[in-house]
Design an enzyme around this catalytic site. Structure first.
Site, PDB file in Angstrom:
ATOM      1  N   ASN A   1       0.945  -1.087  -0.208  1.00 38.41           N
ATOM      2  CA  ASN A   1      -0.219   0.081  -0.054  1.00 38.41           C
ATOM      3  C   ASN A   1       0.823   1.395  -0.090  1.00 38.41           C
ATOM      4  O   ASN A   1       0.482   2.236  -0.600  1.00 38.41           O
ATOM      5  CB  ASN A   1      -1.001  -0.062   1.155  1.00 38.41           C
ATOM      6  CG  ASN A   1      -0.288  -0.085   2.531  1.00 38.41           C
ATOM      7  OD1 ASN A   1       0.781  -0.547   2.757  1.00 38.41           O
ATOM      8  ND2 ASN A   1      -0.893   0.506   3.449  1.00 38.41           N
TER       9      ASN A   1
ATOM     10  N   GLU B   1       3.331  -4.940  12.312  1.00 38.26           N
ATOM     11  CA  GLU B   1       2.241  -3.910  12.225  1.00 38.26           C
ATOM     12  C   GLU B   1       1.096  -4.404  11.228  1.00 38.26           C
ATOM     13  O   GLU B   1       1.506  -4.709  10.179  1.00 38.26           O
ATOM     14  CB  GLU B   1       2.678  -2.745  11.684  1.00 38.26           C
ATOM     15  CG  GLU B   1       2.371  -1.465  12.339  1.00 38.26           C
ATOM     16  CD  GLU B   1       1.364  -0.973  10.978  1.00 38.26           C
ATOM     17  OE1 GLU B   1       0.069  -1.154  11.403  1.00 38.26           O
ATOM     18  OE2 GLU B   1       1.779  -0.713  10.144  1.00 38.26           O
TER      19      GLU B   1
ATOM     20  N   CYS C   1      -3.492   1.510   6.589  1.00 43.89           N
ATOM     21  CA  CYS C   1      -3.965   0.683   7.886  1.00 43.89           C
ATOM     22  C   CYS C   1      -4.511   1.664   8.869  1.00 43.89           C
ATOM     23  O   CYS C   1      -5.249   1.243   9.585  1.00 43.89           O
ATOM     24  CB  CYS C   1      -2.817  -0.171   8.310  1.00 43.89           C
ATOM     25  SG  CYS C   1      -1.456   0.810   8.646  1.00 43.89           S
TER      26      CYS C   1
ATOM     27  N   GLU D   1       7.006   0.662  17.068  1.00 44.06           N
ATOM     28  CA  GLU D   1       8.184   1.368  16.403  1.00 44.06           C
ATOM     29  C   GLU D   1       8.453   2.771  16.606  1.00 44.06           C
ATOM     30  O   GLU D   1       7.548   3.494  16.446  1.00 44.06           O
ATOM     31  CB  GLU D   1       8.350   0.700  14.627  1.00 44.06           C
ATOM     32  CG  GLU D   1       8.327  -0.789  14.603  1.00 44.06           C
ATOM     33  CD  GLU D   1       8.515  -1.382  13.527  1.00 44.06           C
ATOM     34  OE1 GLU D   1       8.626  -0.557  12.424  1.00 44.06           O
ATOM     35  OE2 GLU D   1       8.523  -2.536  13.439  1.00 44.06           O
TER      36      GLU D   1
END
Length: 489
Positions: free
Chosen positions: A157, A255, A289, A470
């Protein structure tokens, strides 16, 4: 394919030990805005991953013994080189991924450049801990060392943006890497490989192996000499990564997906809220996301919000991604478009109302884009909370708008999904903003804004949205091994 066919196409090669290496077999990559094959990507497997891991292992002693300052200078040089070619990278990202040229120019490539600069800087500012025990005559301190070969798997993406978000901290900390971008969007990673030598990155420090998750990804995850995996992608793939890496006790940073709520209270400033929420629903075709796909609106302003929101959504233009006036490009693949459309069909079958977009408004495309994977921004109202459209990540330009009455009720409903990545809260009441933010099960909460990121701070999700965080400190902790040393004097 015939020779004539393959001559016209871009053919990528793996980058191993500082050299481009051809592969024995290839897969097709499509231009999502035309539906045509435009690129051949290596279909790597065990053999290629083995060679890349060996190159990374061989490069590790020299790279890890460089000072943070030396590594920092190399990262900055790489950032400069990508920035110098920003337009070429943006064009390639737009063509390969289907995203608009505007988004690639203003978000993807600048952020990839910033990722290198950010970690080039942050690596210079970490300190380790020290404690004393005067009664025992002891001093304790910690030291940090790179872990070794990092396996990095990034999605389709935000291809270069999310790949560099992994490569930058990994190599800044002194690790060497084997990266596997998505087979659907590999071009910008390959372009970056061409700049590594010029930036001063020694051979073998960054290796890129192209291919599918099932073959190349699996080989990387199962490799005994890769102690650490950083993955961005679907929750389903993450479960497989967790199972496959368990026998090796690998360190994981995952993630994953989101089903992010926007909660809009009746005291929200709609002049700010509506354009931002349209953006948070449909930016990058909804393929982020962090996009909001469940919009909870307090009943007092529900009908006004809906009317204005649909008006704004209809203004977004869908079409050829290389046209700078376009807001919505093509979805990544034919299969993905089909999947997203099916969610809209399911919502209709359940009695929800589709207010604009898919199946409601005509989609007019330029002649060259008739076979592309396009979809209009789609707004669905009156969806039940238990509907798959409210529970599952759609990952397309689709958002659901529902009404709520009380603060307590909306928190419960917002938390009523398996995901917990991001949330947005819109209200003019500071006390309420803090209260709601604390109660939401979400790794990130934005209030009266969306996608404002400080890379210093932790990024990541709760529940099925992932494991680990992160950021400046968090990535440093993930990509280094800590040791406690005690000295008796």
């Amino acid at each position: 394919p015939t020779m004539a066919h393959s001559k016209a196409l871009l053919v990528l090669e793996n980058f191993i030990g500082g050299k481009f290496v051809p592969c024995s077999s290839y897969i097709d990559s499509y231009n999502p805005s035309t539906g045509d094959v435009y690129c051949r990507v290596p279909d790597s497997g065990k053999e290629e991953v083995e060679a890349a891991v060996k190159a990374a292992k061989d490069a590790f002693p020299i790279w890890s013994s460089k000072s943070p300052l030396e590594r920092s200078q190399i990262l900055n040089k790489l950032a400069d080189l990508i920035e110098h070619d920003l337009e070429a990278f943006a064009q390639a990202e737009s063509k390969d991924q289907g995203k608009t040229i505007t988004f690639a120019r203003t978000v993807d490539i600048p952020r990839a450049v910033h990722n290198f600069r950010f970690f080039a800087s942050s690596i210079l500012h970490h300190v380790t801990e020290c404690t004393e025990m005067p009664t025992m005559g002891c001093l304790h301190y910690t030291s940090r060392a790179p872990v070794g070969v990092a396996g990095l798997i990034s999605p389709w993406n935000l291809p270069l943006y999310l790949l560099t978000w992994k490569i930058a901290p990994a190599i800044a900390c002194g690790n060497t890497v084997v990266a596997k971008p998505s087979e659907m969007t590999s071009v910008t990673a390959w372009m970056m490989c061409k700049l590594l030598e010029k930036a001063g990155v020694p051979p073998g420090v960054v290796n890129v192996v192209f291919g599918t998750g099932a073959k190349a990804g699996e080989a990387l995850v199962c490799h005994p000499d890769v102690p650490l995996i950083s993955f961005t992608g679907s929750t389903l793939t993450a479960q497989r990564i967790t199972e496959k890496s368990a026998p090796h006790c690998k360190r994981l940073s995952l993630e994953l997906g989101g089903k992010n709520p926007a909660i809009i209270f009746d005291d929200a400033d709609l002049s700010q809220c509506i354009p931002t929420t349209v953006r948070s629903s449909f930016a990058n075709q909804g393929e982020i996301c962090l996009c909001t796909s469940r919009i909870f609106v307090q009943r007092g302003i529900y009908s006004e919000f809906l009317k204005r929101f649909v008006e704004e959504a209809k203004k977004w233009k869908t079409g050829n991604p290389s046209d700078p006036t376009i807001n919505v490009g093509a979805l990544i693949s034919k299969e993905h478009l089909e999947k997203v459309r099916n969610y809209v069909k399911k919502a209709q079958a359940e009695g929800a109302r589709v207010l604009c977009g898919e199946g409601v408004d005509p989609l007019a495309l330029p002649p060259g884009n008739q076979k592309g994977y396009f979809m209009l921004p789609t707004v669905i109202a009156e969806v039940k909370d238990e509907s798959c459209c409210m529970q599952e990540e759609i990952f397309g330009p689709v958002t659901c708008v529902v009404a709520f009455d009380t603060e307590e009720e909306v928190i419960k409903r917002a938390n009523g999904v398996k995901y917990g990545l991001a949330a947005t809260v819109w209200s003019g009441n500071v006390g309420r903003v803090h209260r709601v933010a604390h109660k939401l099960q979400s790794g990130l909460v934005w209030t009266n804004c969306w996608l404002v990121r400080d890379l210093n701070l932790p990024f990541g999700g709760m529940k099925a949205s992932g494991i680990g965080r992160e950021g400046a400190k968090d990535s440093y902790e993930f990509f280094t091994e800590v040791k406690t040393i005690t000295i008796k004097h």
